[in-house]
Design a protein around this motif. Structure first.
Motif, PDB file in Angstrom:
ATOM      1  N   ARG A 199      26.857 -46.749  24.023  1.00 57.06           N
ATOM      2  CA  ARG A 199      27.296 -47.518  22.858  1.00 57.06           C
ATOM      3  C   ARG A 199      27.166 -46.750  21.558  1.00 57.06           C
ATOM      4  NH1 ARG A 199      21.997 -51.046  22.598  1.00 57.06           N
ATOM      5  NH2 ARG A 199      23.058 -52.488  23.964  1.00 57.06           N
ATOM      6  N   ASP A 222      25.914 -56.338  26.889  1.00 57.79           N
ATOM      7  CA  ASP A 222      26.220 -55.100  27.615  1.00 57.79           C
ATOM      8  C   ASP A 222      25.026 -54.555  28.406  1.00 57.79           C
ATOM      9  OD1 ASP A 222      24.667 -54.275  25.457  1.00 57.79           O
ATOM     10  OD2 ASP A 222      25.800 -52.438  25.116  1.00 57.79           O
ATOM     11  N   ALA A 275      33.557 -53.553  19.788  1.00 58.56           N
ATOM     12  CA  ALA A 275      32.440 -53.193  18.916  1.00 58.56           C
ATOM     13  C   ALA A 275      32.826 -53.355  17.450  1.00 58.56           C
ATOM     14  CB  ALA A 275      31.990 -51.760  19.199  1.00 58.56           C
ATOM     15  N   LEU A 315      29.292 -56.303  21.627  1.00 57.54           N
ATOM     16  CA  LEU A 315      29.040 -55.148  22.480  1.00 57.54           C
ATOM     17  C   LEU A 315      29.227 -55.521  23.940  1.00 57.54           C
ATOM     18  CD1 LEU A 315      25.855 -53.630  20.802  1.00 57.54           C
ATOM     19  CD2 LEU A 315      28.260 -53.327  20.193  1.00 57.54           C
ATOM     20  N   ARG A 332      29.377 -51.302  30.374  1.00 56.32           N
ATOM     21  CA  ARG A 332      30.090 -50.042  30.289  1.00 56.32           C
ATOM     22  C   ARG A 332      31.191 -49.999  31.346  1.00 56.32           C
ATOM     23  NH1 ARG A 332      25.028 -50.028  32.063  1.00 56.32           N
ATOM     24  NH2 ARG A 332      24.665 -49.272  34.167  1.00 56.32           N
TER      25      ARG A 332
END
Length: 396
Positions: free
Chosen positions: A40, A51, A333, A338, A341
């Motif tokens: 991030r 996340d 973002a 957030l 991945r």
């Protein structure tokens, strides 16, 4: 059951670490928050953070009260509390004490189980996509990493795993799987145990088991099989920041793990919170209900808006963005949400953690803006680049 004194003796024995164990202890231990943080960019304190597969509810009320009560004595080590924790878990699950070892979370036993049971001659076998921490450990051990695609129903393909690695030292099964949140049937795990190469180990990571109604693999440990089960209080119990978990296995297997990991005092606040959590009979079913309710509400919203995802039995799921997932992560973002991945085998999918109802409503609003084109996508680099964060090299 062994006496409390026998537990203390086993601790003292760890003071006589071999040179090999001391060297192993120097290796990095990769964790979920490290992987998330490495992927991030900087974010504001009011961001929606979905996340890291955290539980936004945090510790239960009984756990919070236990933490509050022990804080004045925080200057003491109180290793007897770890004995109490092991006794409590043993009583709940019907185990002898020597089958259970407490760790600060489940990352430590995962790391040192991999280094104990894999080598340049014994492979590490995992799902693809799957939780990556064990792969980093295997690479440190010089072991071949064998990644096997999930089935069409996104379960571990145990027959393919067996075929792919007749030299396997450790088979890693995470169920529900991280990142897909999907289950692998107990019968499939039994098949793997019954047909694995001699001397290999099956590790079943049950970090997310309490979000589902699926049966545990603890019965396979009780039956004396070459099975190690990992448990953590980080997920359903909401104690990710407190760090508490277990490895459950035959004593001879536990010894091989702890020979590398060594022994240290557990965080006192984590131990008393874990004891209180285990004694709260309503905690797991209530947390399961809350997570499932928010998750299903999110799925219904995705269905109504025509978005594709993999149905999950956990607190995370994979969402198909129909474009490079990294672009969507960066665009989200910008909206202070957030997510992520991504896994290379599924480049258009991003992993979403199930947050609170309010957080998921913010996620929906931001995702709708991003996917409708109201937010500009940054141009992805033509050639993937690598960068290092928190000691982890990621391809981005």
């Amino acid at each position: 059951m062994p006496s409390q004194g026998s537990l203390s003796f086993s601790r003292r024995s760890f003071l006589h670490l071999s040179a090999t164990a001391s060297a192993a202890a120097a290796f990095h231990i990769v964790t979920e928050p490290m992987l998330a943080a490495a992927a991030r960019k900087p974010f504001s304190k009011d961001a929606v953070i979905i996340d890291q597969n955290e539980n936004p509810l945090g510790p239960s009320q009984s756990a919070r009260e236990a933490i509050s009560a022990i804080i004045p004595q925080g200057g003491r080590y109180f290793d007897n509390l770890t004995d109490d924790l092991i006794h409590t878990f043993a009583q709940v699950e019907g185990f002898s004490l020597d089958y259970i070892h407490a760790f600060p979370g489940s990352s430590v036993p995962l790391r040192f189980a991999v280094t104990a049971f894999t080598s340049p001659k014994r492979s590490y076998v995992t799902a693809d996509p799957g939780y990556e921490a064990g792969m980093y450990a295997a690479e440190a051990a010089g072991a071949r990493v064998v990644k096997v695609a999930l089935t069409k129903t996104h379960a571990h393909d145990v027959k393919a795993m067996l075929a792919a690695a007749p030299d396997a030292g450790l088979f890693y099964i995470c169920t529900p799987n991280n990142p897909t949140g999907t289950l692998t049937a107990h019968s499939d795990i039994e098949y793997l145990v019954e047909n694995k190469p001699k001397g290999s180990i099956v590790m079943v990571d049950e970090a997310y088991i309490h979000f589902s109604d699926a049966p545990s693999a603890l019965d396979l440990v009780k039956a004396g099989n070459d099975v190690v089960v990992l448990r953590t209080f980080s997920k359903t119990y909401g104690m990710a920041g407190l760090r508490c978990g277990f490895a459950i296995a035959r004593p001879d297997l536990l010894t091989k793990i702890t020979d590398g990991a060594g022994w240290n005092f557990m965080p006192t606040t984590a131990v008393v919170a874990a004891i209180a959590s285990l004694k709260d009979a309503q905690l797991v079913p209530e947390r399961r209900r809350i997570n499932a309710t928010v998750r299903q509400q999110t799925f219904r919203w995705l269905d109504r808006n025509g978005y594709s995802y993999i149905p999950s039995e956990s607190n995370c799921f994979m969402l198909d963005t129909k474009r490079p997932g990294k672009e969507v992560i960066d665009a989200m973002a910008q909206q202070n949400v957030l997510i992520g991945r991504i896994w290379p085998v599924m480049p258009t999918y991003v992993r979403i953690t199930v947050g609170t109802r309010e957080e998921m409503e913010q996620f929906q609003a931001a995702f709708q803006k991003v996917m409708s084109g109201a937010v500009a996508f940054s141009l992805a680099p033509a050639v993937p680049t690598k960068r290092r964060r928190h000691g982890i090299i990621l391809q981005v």
